[in-house]
Design a protein around this motif. Sequence first.
Motif, PDB file in Angstrom:
ATOM      1  N   ASP A 286       0.998  -1.228  -0.041  1.00 23.75           N
ATOM      2  CA  ASP A 286       0.046  -0.040   0.023  1.00 23.75           C
ATOM      3  C   ASP A 286       0.843   1.237   0.040  1.00 23.75           C
ATOM      4  N   GLU A 287       2.087   0.988   0.134  1.00 21.39           N
ATOM      5  CA  GLU A 287       2.841   2.604   0.293  1.00 21.39           C
ATOM      6  C   GLU A 287       3.001   2.968  -0.942  1.00 21.39           C
ATOM      7  N   PRO A 288       2.592   4.331  -0.898  1.00 16.12           N
ATOM      8  CA  PRO A 288       2.550   5.177  -2.193  1.00 16.12           C
ATOM      9  C   PRO A 288       4.074   4.905  -2.980  1.00 16.12           C
ATOM     10  N   MET A 289       4.000   5.067  -4.343  1.00 16.86           N
ATOM     11  CA  MET A 289       5.269   4.842  -5.204  1.00 16.86           C
ATOM     12  C   MET A 289       5.296   6.175  -5.806  1.00 16.86           C
ATOM     13  N   THR A 290       6.441   6.655  -6.085  1.00 17.67           N
ATOM     14  CA  THR A 290       6.811   7.868  -6.751  1.00 17.67           C
ATOM     15  C   THR A 290       7.322   7.493  -8.410  1.00 17.67           C
ATOM     16  N   TRP A 291       6.519   8.099  -8.958  1.00 20.41           N
ATOM     17  CA  TRP A 291       6.960   7.863 -10.573  1.00 20.41           C
ATOM     18  C   TRP A 291       7.392   9.023 -11.228  1.00 20.41           C
ATOM     19  N   ILE A 292       8.576   9.249 -11.903  1.00 18.12           N
ATOM     20  CA  ILE A 292       9.016  10.375 -12.439  1.00 18.12           C
ATOM     21  C   ILE A 292       9.046   9.957 -14.099  1.00 18.12           C
ATOM     22  N   PHE A 293       8.576  11.133 -14.939  1.00 17.70           N
ATOM     23  CA  PHE A 293       8.691  11.027 -16.282  1.00 17.70           C
ATOM     24  C   PHE A 293       9.928  12.119 -16.970  1.00 17.70           C
ATOM     25  N   SER A 294      10.694  11.625 -17.491  1.00 19.38           N
ATOM     26  CA  SER A 294      11.824  12.437 -18.028  1.00 19.38           C
ATOM     27  C   SER A 294      11.851  12.576 -19.416  1.00 19.38           C
ATOM     28  N   GLY A 295      12.697  13.522 -20.162  1.00 10.23           N
ATOM     29  CA  GLY A 295      12.949  13.113 -21.375  1.00 10.23           C
ATOM     30  C   GLY A 295      12.411  14.264 -22.349  1.00 10.23           C
ATOM     31  N   ASP A 296      11.938  14.072 -23.604  1.00 14.41           N
ATOM     32  CA  ASP A 296      11.474  15.084 -24.494  1.00 14.41           C
ATOM     33  C   ASP A 296       9.852  15.068 -24.571  1.00 14.41           C
ATOM     34  N   SER A 297       9.394  16.325 -24.058  1.00 15.54           N
ATOM     35  CA  SER A 297       7.990  16.446 -23.922  1.00 15.54           C
ATOM     36  C   SER A 297       7.213  16.495 -25.380  1.00 15.54           C
ATOM     37  N   ASN A 298       8.218  16.771 -26.528  1.00 18.58           N
ATOM     38  CA  ASN A 298       7.309  17.009 -27.851  1.00 18.58           C
ATOM     39  C   ASN A 298       6.816  15.569 -28.267  1.00 18.58           C
TER      40      ASN A 298
ATOM     41  N   ASN B 284       6.005  15.030 -13.569  1.00 16.41           N
ATOM     42  CA  ASN B 284       6.351  15.080 -15.262  1.00 16.41           C
ATOM     43  C   ASN B 284       7.508  16.166 -15.315  1.00 16.41           C
ATOM     44  N   ALA B 285       8.869  15.808 -15.607  1.00 11.37           N
ATOM     45  CA  ALA B 285       9.853  16.517 -15.520  1.00 11.37           C
ATOM     46  C   ALA B 285      10.253  16.583 -17.182  1.00 11.37           C
ATOM     47  N   THR B 286       9.545  16.113 -18.096  1.00  9.02           N
ATOM     48  CA  THR B 286       9.860  16.194 -19.218  1.00  9.02           C
ATOM     49  C   THR B 286       9.864  17.878 -19.962  1.00  9.02           C
ATOM     50  N   TYR B 287      10.720  18.133 -20.949  1.00  9.91           N
ATOM     51  CA  TYR B 287      10.600  19.313 -21.540  1.00  9.91           C
ATOM     52  C   TYR B 287      10.992  19.195 -23.018  1.00  9.91           C
ATOM     53  N   ALA B 288      10.668  20.283 -23.648  1.00 11.07           N
ATOM     54  CA  ALA B 288      10.768  20.206 -25.114  1.00 11.07           C
ATOM     55  C   ALA B 288      12.261  20.138 -25.696  1.00 11.07           C
ATOM     56  N   HIS B 289      12.469  19.368 -26.691  1.00 13.10           N
ATOM     57  CA  HIS B 289      13.774  19.254 -27.293  1.00 13.10           C
ATOM     58  C   HIS B 289      14.755  18.728 -26.541  1.00 13.10           C
ATOM     59  N   ALA B 290      14.607  17.639 -25.603  1.00  7.45           N
ATOM     60  CA  ALA B 290      15.555  17.364 -24.570  1.00  7.45           C
ATOM     61  C   ALA B 290      16.792  16.514 -25.009  1.00  7.45           C
ATOM     62  N   HIS B 291      17.728  16.792 -24.962  1.00  5.54           N
ATOM     63  CA  HIS B 291      18.776  16.099 -25.079  1.00  5.54           C
ATOM     64  C   HIS B 291      19.257  15.115 -24.187  1.00  5.54           C
ATOM     65  N   LEU B 292      19.869  14.103 -24.424  1.00  4.91           N
ATOM     66  CA  LEU B 292      19.834  13.064 -23.226  1.00  4.91           C
ATOM     67  C   LEU B 292      21.142  13.453 -22.416  1.00  4.91           C
ATOM     68  N   GLU B 293      22.163  14.084 -22.951  1.00  3.13           N
ATOM     69  CA  GLU B 293      23.023  14.620 -22.075  1.00  3.13           C
ATOM     70  C   GLU B 293      22.756  15.681 -21.217  1.00  3.13           C
TER      71      GLU B 293
ATOM     72  N   GLY C  63      13.355  11.248 -27.820  1.00  2.00           N
ATOM     73  CA  GLY C  63      13.090  12.168 -28.638  1.00  2.00           C
ATOM     74  C   GLY C  63      14.109  12.004 -29.661  1.00  2.00           C
ATOM     75  N   PHE C  64      14.053  12.866 -30.886  1.00  2.00           N
ATOM     76  CA  PHE C  64      15.115  12.803 -31.731  1.00  2.00           C
ATOM     77  C   PHE C  64      15.881  14.074 -32.027  1.00  2.00           C
TER      78      PHE C  64
END
Length: 255
Positions: free
Chosen positions: A47-59, A91-100, A123-124
């Motif tokens: 039952d303990e809540p989990m934390t989910w993070i989304f990262s990378g390219d929002s486009n 949600n930590a995604t942002y537009a045109h994110a480069h992996l580095e 993304g690309f």
Amino acid sequence: MNHQPTENPTKGDDELPPVVEEPTVIPKAFDPSHPGPSALYQRLQHDEPMTWIFSGDSNYCSAFRSSQTFPRLVADWTKTEFGRTNEIFVNATYAHAHLEHVKVQMKDRFATFAPDVVTLVCGFADCESGVEKCEEFERSLIGIIKQIQNFGAMPVVCTPPYSEYEDDSAEQIDRLIYLEAIRGCVAEYSGILIDHWDHWEQHPERGSFWDAKRNAPTDAGILEMQKLYLKELGIDQPKSFVVGSDAATSEAINT
């Protein structure tokens, strides 16, 4: 003067010590050698809540001029249909994110959340530099997967969704090379791959998933991304129909 130990007259020689119940241990970390959906499902039984993070390219996870995003749909389903009402989604995604850039920021931005699942939406943006930069892209991706594992979290990597280009165009060839790099790194370093590109490419309705003029998914495409993500992680059924849940057991008994 020697003191003899005082005997306890209330305790017999055959009396057993009191039983101390061990507290239930809730796993907070995923074993990198067993990162699959079964490990996630086991974690979701607590039952303990989990934390989910989304990262990378929002486009590649947001419909053009729409509030509908892939991370939001996943969060809504997990909270309402799967019954995890206290889950935390970032949600930590942002537009045109480069992996580095994502890798450099990950430790400072994500570690404080103590995440359980970190999803990287590729993304690309990196692909635009050409195939000569693919090796750097791979190093960044591997570094991200390792950092996620160092958090004790489960790494989930999403390929970009399929987008229409001429099959023999330079852009399409570069994209296919980067796609294979993503697939290879995830397989080698024990992540979970959500292959939106492959799924869309084979889907008979893929024409309705991508807005070529705006170079972004449509609302239907975002919904399709959510459906595949939930299916691959094994949480695509409402909690009342999940094997092992109290509701499913009750329903089975009453039928």
